[in-house]
Design an enzyme around this catalytic site. Structure first.
Site, PDB file in Angstrom:
ATOM      1  N   ASP A 158      -2.300   0.895  -9.221  1.00  0.00           N
ATOM      2  CA  ASP A 158      -3.179   0.356 -10.258  1.00  0.00           C
ATOM      3  C   ASP A 158      -2.529   0.516 -11.634  1.00  0.00           C
ATOM      4  O   ASP A 158      -2.565  -0.388 -12.480  1.00  0.00           O
ATOM      5  CB  ASP A 158      -4.530   1.083 -10.210  1.00  0.00           C
ATOM      6  CG  ASP A 158      -5.086   1.101  -8.803  1.00  0.00           C
ATOM      7  OD1 ASP A 158      -5.310   0.022  -8.249  1.00  0.00           O
ATOM      8  OD2 ASP A 158      -5.264   2.209  -8.248  1.00  0.00           O
ATOM      9  N   HIS A 186      -9.805   4.746  -6.990  1.00  0.00           N
ATOM     10  CA  HIS A 186      -8.975   3.603  -6.598  1.00  0.00           C
ATOM     11  C   HIS A 186      -9.889   2.601  -5.895  1.00  0.00           C
ATOM     12  O   HIS A 186      -9.984   2.554  -4.674  1.00  0.00           O
ATOM     13  CB  HIS A 186      -7.834   4.036  -5.673  1.00  0.00           C
ATOM     14  CG  HIS A 186      -7.164   2.855  -5.023  1.00  0.00           C
ATOM     15  ND1 HIS A 186      -6.417   1.955  -5.728  1.00  0.00           N
ATOM     16  CD2 HIS A 186      -7.179   2.400  -3.746  1.00  0.00           C
ATOM     17  CE1 HIS A 186      -5.998   0.997  -4.912  1.00  0.00           C
ATOM     18  NE2 HIS A 186      -6.439   1.249  -3.702  1.00  0.00           N
TER      19      HIS A 186
HETATM   20  P1  NAX Z   1      -1.472  -1.137   8.455  1.00  0.00           P
HETATM   21  O1  NAX Z   1      -2.720  -1.408   9.225  1.00  0.00           O
HETATM   22  O2  NAX Z   1      -0.355  -2.115   8.478  1.00  0.00           O
HETATM   23  O3  NAX Z   1      -0.865   0.270   8.928  1.00  0.00           O
HETATM   24  C1  NAX Z   1      -1.631   1.414   9.077  1.00  0.00           C
HETATM   25  C2  NAX Z   1      -1.016   2.214  10.191  1.00  0.00           C
HETATM   26  O4  NAX Z   1      -1.714   3.447  10.284  1.00  0.00           O
HETATM   27  C3  NAX Z   1      -1.091   1.538  11.547  1.00  0.00           C
HETATM   28  O5  NAX Z   1       0.206   1.451  12.111  1.00  0.00           O
HETATM   29  C4  NAX Z   1      -2.000   2.470  12.340  1.00  0.00           C
HETATM   30  O6  NAX Z   1      -1.613   2.552  13.709  1.00  0.00           O
HETATM   31  C5  NAX Z   1      -1.772   3.790  11.627  1.00  0.00           C
HETATM   32  N1  NAX Z   1      -2.823   4.789  11.849  1.00  0.00           N
HETATM   33  C6  NAX Z   1      -4.150   4.591  12.007  1.00  0.00           C
HETATM   34  N2  NAX Z   1      -4.774   5.744  12.241  1.00  0.00           N
HETATM   35  C7  NAX Z   1      -3.834   6.709  12.216  1.00  0.00           C
HETATM   36  C8  NAX Z   1      -3.855   8.107  12.420  1.00  0.00           C
HETATM   37  N3  NAX Z   1      -4.990   8.750  12.719  1.00  0.00           N
HETATM   38  N4  NAX Z   1      -2.690   8.789  12.329  1.00  0.00           N
HETATM   39  C9  NAX Z   1      -1.544   8.140  12.069  1.00  0.00           C
HETATM   40  N5  NAX Z   1      -1.446   6.809  11.889  1.00  0.00           N
HETATM   41  C10 NAX Z   1      -2.583   6.107  11.962  1.00  0.00           C
HETATM   42  O7  NAX Z   1      -1.957  -0.831   6.968  1.00  0.00           O
HETATM   43  P2  NAX Z   1      -1.092  -0.777   5.621  1.00  0.00           P
HETATM   44  O8  NAX Z   1      -1.062  -2.126   5.013  1.00  0.00           O
HETATM   45  O9  NAX Z   1       0.188  -0.080   5.883  1.00  0.00           O
HETATM   46  O10 NAX Z   1      -2.055   0.103   4.710  1.00  0.00           O
HETATM   47  C11 NAX Z   1      -2.283   1.476   4.969  1.00  0.00           C
HETATM   48  C12 NAX Z   1      -3.411   2.007   4.117  1.00  0.00           C
HETATM   49  O11 NAX Z   1      -3.086   1.913   2.729  1.00  0.00           O
HETATM   50  C13 NAX Z   1      -4.734   1.259   4.284  1.00  0.00           C
HETATM   51  O12 NAX Z   1      -5.784   2.215   4.363  1.00  0.00           O
HETATM   52  C14 NAX Z   1      -4.854   0.484   2.991  1.00  0.00           C
HETATM   53  O13 NAX Z   1      -6.199   0.232   2.669  1.00  0.00           O
HETATM   54  C15 NAX Z   1      -4.221   1.446   2.023  1.00  0.00           C
HETATM   55  N6  NAX Z   1      -3.776   0.881   0.738  1.00  0.00           N
HETATM   56  C16 NAX Z   1      -3.882   1.691  -0.353  1.00  0.00           C
HETATM   57  C17 NAX Z   1      -3.455   1.307  -1.598  1.00  0.00           C
HETATM   58  C18 NAX Z   1      -3.565   2.232  -2.767  1.00  0.00           C
HETATM   59  O14 NAX Z   1      -3.175   1.833  -3.864  1.00  0.00           O
HETATM   60  N7  NAX Z   1      -4.088   3.465  -2.644  1.00  0.00           N
HETATM   61  C19 NAX Z   1      -2.908  -0.061  -1.818  1.00  0.00           C
HETATM   62  C20 NAX Z   1      -2.391  -0.691  -0.562  1.00  0.00           C
HETATM   63  C21 NAX Z   1      -3.215  -0.459   0.679  1.00  0.00           C
HETATM   64  O15 NAX Z   1      -4.282  -1.375   0.693  1.00  0.00           O
END
Ligand code: NAX
Length: 327
Positions: A158, A186
């Protein structure tokens, strides 16, 4: 040569992971210090993660000392010095906020406990997975032996979005801008503050001198940028989120530049009227691996209302996860 620093990353086979791991391995967080990656995924994603590890191998990074993968946080977090908690449960169609909080609660209670039990004494934990502030609160509360200030959440994306929007508006490079601050959660309620921001040493709010742009364009563009990227790309922001995760951790370890600060969501000590213990975004400087909240900034009436609204949302989330028994 120095012993490798162990960096744990969760959700390592996801889209952010794919942009994050290669940069960590090539020195973007710790420079020439060798790193060992400890990668956590859920069981069905381990095969995909093996493919990512093959690609890491194929880069032959000189700073990558080793990679461990697994689905058990108690093993993967063993001895971790830095942890980037990226994996989380995304909101699916029809899911209520309570469902989202409890699904993520299960993940972050378990990971908080595992970090508490097996991470290195100097562990620093940065939560990127959403809802990031409250997930960090859950992990922190479930890790009673780790000092609270070692739990941060990511608002650097952000912060960077706000820098680039302002730079475009004033026609100056981002390097001309200092003292940008994101306050609060956020989420769509976050408050990017231009009243304390400087462009070439001059107040950004005075330079822009356009309250309507600030309220109707700047704040919503920054706050809703994630949705705009999904709309354009068909996928949520990943490379920029990975970049922000790296920059937050790099600065938390290595320090912030002299004369400037960054936005970090950290456990509140009551500064600026934010209730103690909430993980809320503040302007922070870092020296010797310790952050401090910048004190004494002027908060005008407009800013006060915006900060209060975002902090109220964080309080609601805290109440919800308390009622769910997660903290
Ligand atoms: P993806 O869905 O591509 O990847 C997430 C991964 O986490 C998957 O491979 C899944 O298998 C794994 N996962 C799920 N549960 C798990 C657990 N208990 N232990 C270990 N791994 C686990 O999502 P991606 O685009 O990489 O985003 C990841 C996270 O970042 C999401 O929650 C998203 O909302 C968040 N974001 C946060 C941002 C921020 O600024 N704070 C911005 C970008 C993003 O939206």
């Amino acid at each position: 040569t120095a012993a490798p620093v162990k960096i744990a990353v969760t959700g390592a086979a996801g889209q952010i992971g794919y942009s994050l791991l290669f940069r960590i391995a090539s020195g973007a967080v710790l420079g020439d210090t060798p790193v060992e990656l400890r990668l956590l995924e859920i069981t069905p994603a381990l095969k995909a993660l093996e493919g990512v590890v093959m690609e890491l191998d194929d880069c032959a990074f000189r700073t990558l000392a080793g990679v461990e993968i697994g689905d058990d946080p108690k093993k993967v977090f063993e001895g971790a010095n830095l942890a980037m908690l990226v994996g989380a449960m995304p909101r699916k169609a029809g899911m209520e906020r309570g469902d989202l909080l409890s699904a993520n609660g299960a993940i972050f209670t378990q990971q908080g406990r595992a970090l508490n039990d097996v991470a290195a004494d100097d562990i620093k934990v940065l939560v990127t997975g959403n809802p990031a502030n409250t997930n960090a609160l859950i992990a922190m509360t479930n890790a009673p032996d780790i000092p609270n200030e070692r739990f941060n959440a990511l608002t650097r994306l952000d912060h960077n979005r706000a820098l680039s929007q302002l730079a475009a508006k004033v026609g100056r490079p981002v390097t001309a801008i200092q003292h940008m601050t994101i306050w609060g959660n956020h989420s769509a309620t976050q408050y990017p503050d231009l009243f304390n921001t400087l462009v070439d040493g001059q107040s950004a709010a005075e330079l822009v001198n356009d309250q309507e742009w600030l309220e109707q364009t700047f704040i919503p563009t920054v706050a809703k940028r994630g949705a705009a990227i999904i709309e354009a790309r068909g996928l949520s922001s990943a490379a920029s989120a990975a970049n922000a995760t790296i920059e937050h951790m790099r600065d938390w370890v290595g320090g912030t530049p002299e004369g400037d600060w960054v936005s970090m969501a950290v456990p509140s000590d009551g500064s600026y009227g934010v209730p103690e213990g909430l993980i809320s975004s503040f302007p922070c400087t870092v020296t010797d691996g310790k952050y401090e909240i910048v004190q004494g900034l002027e908060i005008n009436e407009f800013s006060r209302a915006k900060i209060d609204a975002s902090v109220a949302e964080l309080e609601d989330e805290r109440k919800a996860v308390t009622e769910l028994g997660l903290i």
